[in-house]
Design a protein around this motif. Structure first.
Motif, PDB file in Angstrom:
ATOM      1  N   ILE A 275       0.830  -1.205   0.000  1.00 22.69           N
ATOM      2  CA  ILE A 275       0.000   0.000   0.000  1.00 22.69           C
ATOM      3  C   ILE A 275       0.867   1.260   0.000  1.00 22.69           C
ATOM      4  O   ILE A 275       1.725   1.452   0.865  1.00 22.69           O
ATOM      5  CB  ILE A 275      -0.936   0.020   1.230  1.00 22.69           C
ATOM      6  CG1 ILE A 275      -1.715  -1.289   1.332  1.00 22.69           C
ATOM      7  CG2 ILE A 275      -1.870   1.218   1.165  1.00 22.69           C
ATOM      8  CD1 ILE A 275      -2.570  -1.601   0.133  1.00 22.69           C
ATOM      9  N   ARG A 277       1.583   4.946   0.786  1.00 24.36           N
ATOM     10  CA  ARG A 277       1.149   5.924   1.778  1.00 24.36           C
ATOM     11  C   ARG A 277       1.893   7.252   1.586  1.00 24.36           C
ATOM     12  O   ARG A 277       2.024   8.039   2.532  1.00 24.36           O
ATOM     13  CB  ARG A 277       1.392   5.400   3.193  1.00 24.36           C
ATOM     14  CG  ARG A 277       2.864   5.218   3.493  1.00 24.36           C
ATOM     15  CD  ARG A 277       3.139   4.768   4.895  1.00 24.36           C
ATOM     16  NE  ARG A 277       4.582   4.652   5.109  1.00 24.36           N
ATOM     17  CZ  ARG A 277       5.139   4.013   6.121  1.00 24.36           C
ATOM     18  NH1 ARG A 277       4.385   3.404   7.017  1.00 24.36           N
ATOM     19  NH2 ARG A 277       6.457   3.973   6.247  1.00 24.36           N
ATOM     20  N   ARG A 290      -7.934   2.982   3.697  1.00 19.58           N
ATOM     21  CA  ARG A 290      -8.070   2.348   5.019  1.00 19.58           C
ATOM     22  C   ARG A 290      -9.413   1.639   5.137  1.00 19.58           C
ATOM     23  O   ARG A 290      -9.489   0.484   5.600  1.00 19.58           O
ATOM     24  CB  ARG A 290      -7.929   3.405   6.128  1.00 19.58           C
ATOM     25  CG  ARG A 290      -6.517   3.905   6.356  1.00 19.58           C
ATOM     26  CD  ARG A 290      -6.405   4.657   7.679  1.00 19.58           C
ATOM     27  NE  ARG A 290      -7.262   5.846   7.683  1.00 19.58           N
ATOM     28  CZ  ARG A 290      -6.841   7.078   7.436  1.00 19.58           C
ATOM     29  NH1 ARG A 290      -5.565   7.281   7.150  1.00 19.58           N
ATOM     30  NH2 ARG A 290      -7.671   8.093   7.480  1.00 19.58           N
ATOM     31  N   THR A 310       3.327  -1.209   3.939  1.00 14.63           N
ATOM     32  CA  THR A 310       3.073   0.184   3.575  1.00 14.63           C
ATOM     33  C   THR A 310       4.397   0.824   3.192  1.00 14.63           C
ATOM     34  O   THR A 310       5.449   0.459   3.711  1.00 14.63           O
ATOM     35  CB  THR A 310       2.430   0.952   4.731  1.00 14.63           C
ATOM     36  OG1 THR A 310       3.280   0.905   5.875  1.00 14.63           O
ATOM     37  CG2 THR A 310       1.070   0.374   5.085  1.00 14.63           C
ATOM     38  N   ILE A 340      -2.413   3.863   9.356  1.00 21.59           N
ATOM     39  CA  ILE A 340      -1.701   4.261   8.146  1.00 21.59           C
ATOM     40  C   ILE A 340      -1.896   5.752   7.909  1.00 21.59           C
ATOM     41  O   ILE A 340      -3.025   6.245   7.827  1.00 21.59           O
ATOM     42  CB  ILE A 340      -2.197   3.456   6.924  1.00 21.59           C
ATOM     43  CG1 ILE A 340      -1.913   1.965   7.100  1.00 21.59           C
ATOM     44  CG2 ILE A 340      -1.539   3.965   5.637  1.00 21.59           C
ATOM     45  CD1 ILE A 340      -2.457   1.092   5.977  1.00 21.59           C
TER      46      ILE A 340
END
Length: 940
Positions: A275, A277, A290, A310, A340
């Motif tokens: 993911i 971020r 999220r 992440t 996150i």
């Protein structure tokens, strides 16, 4: 008495349409006919959009044609007919096309006609300048292979004619030889006010979906406005799958194999989510990510193993190992997701390689591994060269498992993600920045949530030029499609062998199909399997070309280009050129790339907007020449509220031999118009009935397929057979009524409408419609007569038009426009004639009448398209909301009564092609809940 203006114009169909002089000013540019016809044969859809437009002005006018088509489709034909001349688009190599219209481009007068619109559509635009009192016909054809997604196919049809249209139709026909297992219609065109305009008929292997909105309905719905409709009709369906080996079809030297087994245990997954971020994910993006991850984690199966990574310029992991999806581990992972936060740059290379390493170190026996990357930008820290990143990832994965790349928004380098996914047996998907972005993410995960087979290999004897035959995974709800060319003409059949790995063992499936006995298909689409093969081959070659370099890339590109040119597909390698006579502009249509913005395309030769002109000149008589078969009448007066459509009461006739299924299409044809004026009728709002009554004349019965037991032998019937279909039942009921009965077909006491007809051995010879106190429409096999008590209008089937004048209303058979006055009457009658078909609207009731011919004898069949949904409706076609239940032993139950039924077949004469329908035959008293005398009249 007040008077109002009546405008009368003649075009491709005869149309008598009453409209309000106060409600609408006469259109300068009148789209008088807009038809969409889509035929789906074994998942392959061919859709034709035809728009007929008239310039009402006494001066030239630019007329636009603008439609939306699915992104997955290829345009295969475009045609304009102007002033009797037809101009066909020709597909050429893109470079050659650019040379052909470079001169026009330098003047800034033409550019590309296709641009991306939203998530699923592309927009096709063109325009042409039409001379005074003249017309143009646009025709666009596109083709697509419907893809199975989450257990269903979806056919999307968009309608945006740019103004309310009197003669508006969408006709969809689906034929699936294994049988249709379910059918559902959704979309903005099937909501609220428009639901009454949609009718659905379903009969085991075939389905028809029709959308016939009135002009009023096209302005008063949620997706309507002053410019008419703007929405989608989405037809969703799936097919029966009686054999785990799949469905194998062959025709004209080509075959297609659909493979989608269901009775297989799911394979546990090893899945890692990578993911992004970085700072660009701030705000709503990171919030929706999220939310989506939390819901996806809730759907992870207990025997799956998963990991979370992440990244920005730094890489963080929830756990260095893949952990089983226990309740405790899922709670811990959800806590990690909730924390996150967006920050930093974008190091895609390190993050993806970390995910690969995690899967490789923690693979579990008998499981399927999947790596999912979500990012919204381009790599800008660490290794930032896209080519180097792709090489690193390809080497690290080594073909062991697929990589899926989800690109969030339009700032992402989607081409980079697509190539990286394709090189690793996966695919790229764009996530659109919208309120439902989290649902888009969840929807993607559902498609890969349940692996059923690994390492699927499909082998075929006597075939070549195959599409892709090796697949890494097969997921529940999807489908593997392979097509190819039959090269060994000595083979009586095509044989296939499928080898794959399931949860516990290696599995093998085998099947064969006769290559010399093709599947029954529509004559105009008898090469549909060949075109399907070409379509699928081009699609896969374009994907393959993206992953190659050098000579290999050029070779694959050349193959895709040659097929595109051969089958006239508009693809990323070709353009469609429409060249008009010397001195007029050239048009070019290109297929846009995924995510390409309009302002980007405007900098290219294939801009999203363009302008082209072609001037029509009047003839020496001062009038524009029209085809002798094209006639239209249009009258203007008061109108009221909208009409609605009803699921048709369609007639069908039985036969001992099955006829080829045909799409319900209509064609323009002239009819004689004699004495005439138009009567008084008011529009009223009507509601949709969930039931379809279909009139059938039957002589011989046939047995039902082996899966349905027969109760008794069906006796020979000499009379009329009526059929009733519930929307949730693919097997309609039918019952017989005796010949020579004068039948009370339909009555709406609230509006003063009634319809009666006399049934003969083949069908109806005469049908009479009454409306209010003095309006009468009589249909026979030779003519149609309308009277309002003062004036008469006579239509003779298949004759040329004549000139007649009644009550100061002038009817002219010549091309052009004539204006006159007639007494102000509240009109609500619409008659649209095309070929052997008349579409009649009286108040709240709409009926289509078909004139058929059998054994040299003509007969009529009524098909009720809409009627008010109220308890006061009377007559055979007034029965509504009938529901039945199939019981064991060929027993049918309606309410608290049961009866033994017999399975039979009949020709469906509600369609011009009369396809064969199958039905449960029951006594008429059981369905009508009354005696025959309750449904007969003494005079018509």
């Amino acid at each position: 008495m007040d008077r109002t203006t009546a405008s009368i114009t003649f075009f491709t169909t005869i149309l008598i349409c009453a409209v309000s002089s106060q409600a609408r000013k006469e259109q300068d540019v009148d789209i008088y006919s807009f038809h969409i016809n889509s035929t789906v044969t074994s998942r392959y859809a061919i859709t034709v959009i035809t728009s007929r437009v008239a310039n009402r002005l006494n001066e030239s006018k630019e007329i636009h044609f603008q439609v939306k088509i699915p992104k997955n489709a290829f345009i295969s034909k475009f045609r304009m007919t102007i002033e009797g001349q037809t101009y066909d688009g020709v597909v050429k190599e893109k470079e050659a096309a650019q040379q052909q219209y470079s001169q026009a481009v330098s003047r800034g007068e033409s550019a590309g006609m296709v641009s991306s619109v939203g998530r699923t559509l592309e927009e096709f635009k063109t325009s042409v300048t039409v001379a005074a009192l003249s017309k143009v016909t646009f025709e666009l054809t596109y083709e697509e292979l419907l893809k199975r997604h989450l257990g269903k196919y979806e056919l999307l049809v968009n309608a945006q004619p740019m103004q309310p249209v009197a003669d508006f139709k969408i006709d969809v026909y689906i034929y699936e030889s294994p049988g249709i297992s379910f059918l559902e219609v959704k979309g903005g065109l099937n909501m609220k006010e428009l639901t009454n305009a949609v009718t659905t008929t379903w009969s085991v292997k075939e389905a028809w979906v029709n959308f016939y909105p009135t002009r009023e309905q096209q302005t008063k719905c949620d997706v309507c406005g002053e410019n008419g409709l703007n929405g989608d009709l989405i037809i969703m369906y799936d097919v029966e799958r009686p054999k785990p080996s799949g469905e194998l079809q062959a025709s004209n030297g080509y075959f297609v194999h659909y493979f989608a087994p269901t009775d297989i245990q799911r394979i546990p997954k090893n899945v890692v989510f990578v993911i992004d971020r970085s700072g660009s994910m701030s705000g709503k993006k990171i919030q929706q990510t999220r939310e989506a991850l939390l819901k996806i984690l809730g759907d992870v199966a207990e025997d799956d193993y998963f990991g979370l990574i992440t990244f920005d310029s730094q890489i963080d992991v929830w756990n260095p190992e893949l952990l089983q999806a226990t309740e405790r581990n899922l709670k811990s992972a959800k806590d990690f997701v909730k924390k996150i936060k967006d920050r930093g740059a974008t190091d895609i290379n390190s993050a993806v390689l970390k995910g690969v390493d995690m899967i490789k170190r923690h693979q579990h026996e008998g499981s399927a591994s999947i790596l999912i990357l979500l990012t919204d930008g381009a790599p800008n820290t660490g290794e930032s060269n896209p080519t180097s990143i792709q090489a690193n990832v390809r080497e690290a994965i080594g073909g062991r498992f697929p990589l899926y790349c989800l690109g969030f928004g339009f700032d992402v380098n989607f081409e980079f993600l697509s190539k990286m996914a394709l090189e690793n047996n996966g695919q790229a998907l764009r996530i659109y920045e919208d309120s439902d972005a989290d649902l888009q993410l969840q929807g993607f995960y559902k498609t890969v949530a349940v692996p059923l087979l690994i390492d699927i290999h499909l082998n075929y004897t006597g075939a070549a030029h195959l599409t892709q035959t090796n697949f890494r995974y097969y997921y529940n709800g999807s489908e593997i499609v392979v097509a190819g060319q039959i090269t060994d003409n000595n083979l009586e059949s095509v044989q296939t062998e499928v080898i794959a790995v399931s949860k516990n063992s290696k599995v093998t499936y085998q099947d064969s199909v006769f290559s010399k006995q093709p599947e029954v298909v529509l004559p105009e689409h008898e090469n549909s399997i060949q075109r399907l093969w070409a379509y699928l081959t081009v699609k896969q070659l374009l994907e393959k070309e993206m992953t190659l370099n050098g000579q290999e890339k050029e070779k694959v590109r050349g193959e895709a280009l040659n097929l595109s040119l051969t089958y006239q597909f508009v693809t990323p390698l070709t353009s469609m050129v429409v060249t008009k006579p010397q001195g007029e502009d050239t048009q070019v249509a290109d297929k846009p790339k995924e995510g390409e913005k309009a302002n980007q395309r405007q900098r290219l030769l294939t801009s999203a907007k363009y302008k082209t002109q072609s001037r029509l000149r009047p003839s020496v008589t001062g009038r524009t020449q029209l085809s002798p078969k094209m006639t239209r009448i249009r009258a203007s007066a008061n109108r009221g509220s909208s009409l609605s459509h009803f699921a048709s009461d369609y007639p069908v006739m039985s036969s001992s031999s099955v006829t080829r299924p045909r799409r319900p299409l209509s064609k323009a044809r002239s009819m004689t118009l004699r004495d005439g004026s138009i009567g008084k009728v008011s529009y009223q709002v009507s509601e949709h009935l969930s039931l379809q009554n279909q009139l059938i004349s039957v002589q011989v019965s046939r047995g039902k397929p082996s899966e349905v037991p027969l109760s008794t032998t069906l006796p020979t019937v000499s009379g009329g057979r009526f059929l009733i279909s519930a929307h949730d039942q693919p097997k309609p009921l039918c019952y017989d009524l005796p010949v020579n009965s004068k039948l009370h077909l339909l009555m709406d006491p609230s509006s003063g409408f009634s319809m009666n007809g006399k049934l003969s051995s083949k069908g109806f010879k005469r049908i009479v419609l009454h409306y209010k106190t003095n309006h009468c429409l009589t249909l026979s096999t030779s003519n149609v007569h309308y009277s309002d008590g003062l004036n008469n209008v006579m239509f003779e089937w298949g004759k040329t038009s004549t000139k007649h004048e009644v009550d100061r209303l002038e009817i002219v058979s010549l091309a052009g426009q004539v204006r006159h006055t007639t007494p102000n009457r509240v009109l609500g009658i619409s008659l649209i004639l095309r070929n052997d078909e008349m579409d009649v609207t009286m108040g709240t009731v709409r009926v289509v009448f078909f004139r058929h011919k059998k054994d040299g004898e003509r007969f009529l069949w009524p098909a009720v398209q809409q009627q008010p949904n109220n308890a006061n409706m009377q007559g055979i076609f007034g029965k509504s909301n009938l529901q039945y239940k199939e019981l064991h032993g060929s027993r049918i139950k309606i309410k608290d009564k049961e009866v033994t039924a017999t399975w039979s077949t009949a020709k469906d004469y509600r369609r011009s092609s009369a396809p064969v329908l199958e039905c449960w035959l029951v006594p008429f008293q059981f369905v009508l809940q009354g005696k025959l005398s309750d449904f007969t009249v003494s005079q018509l």
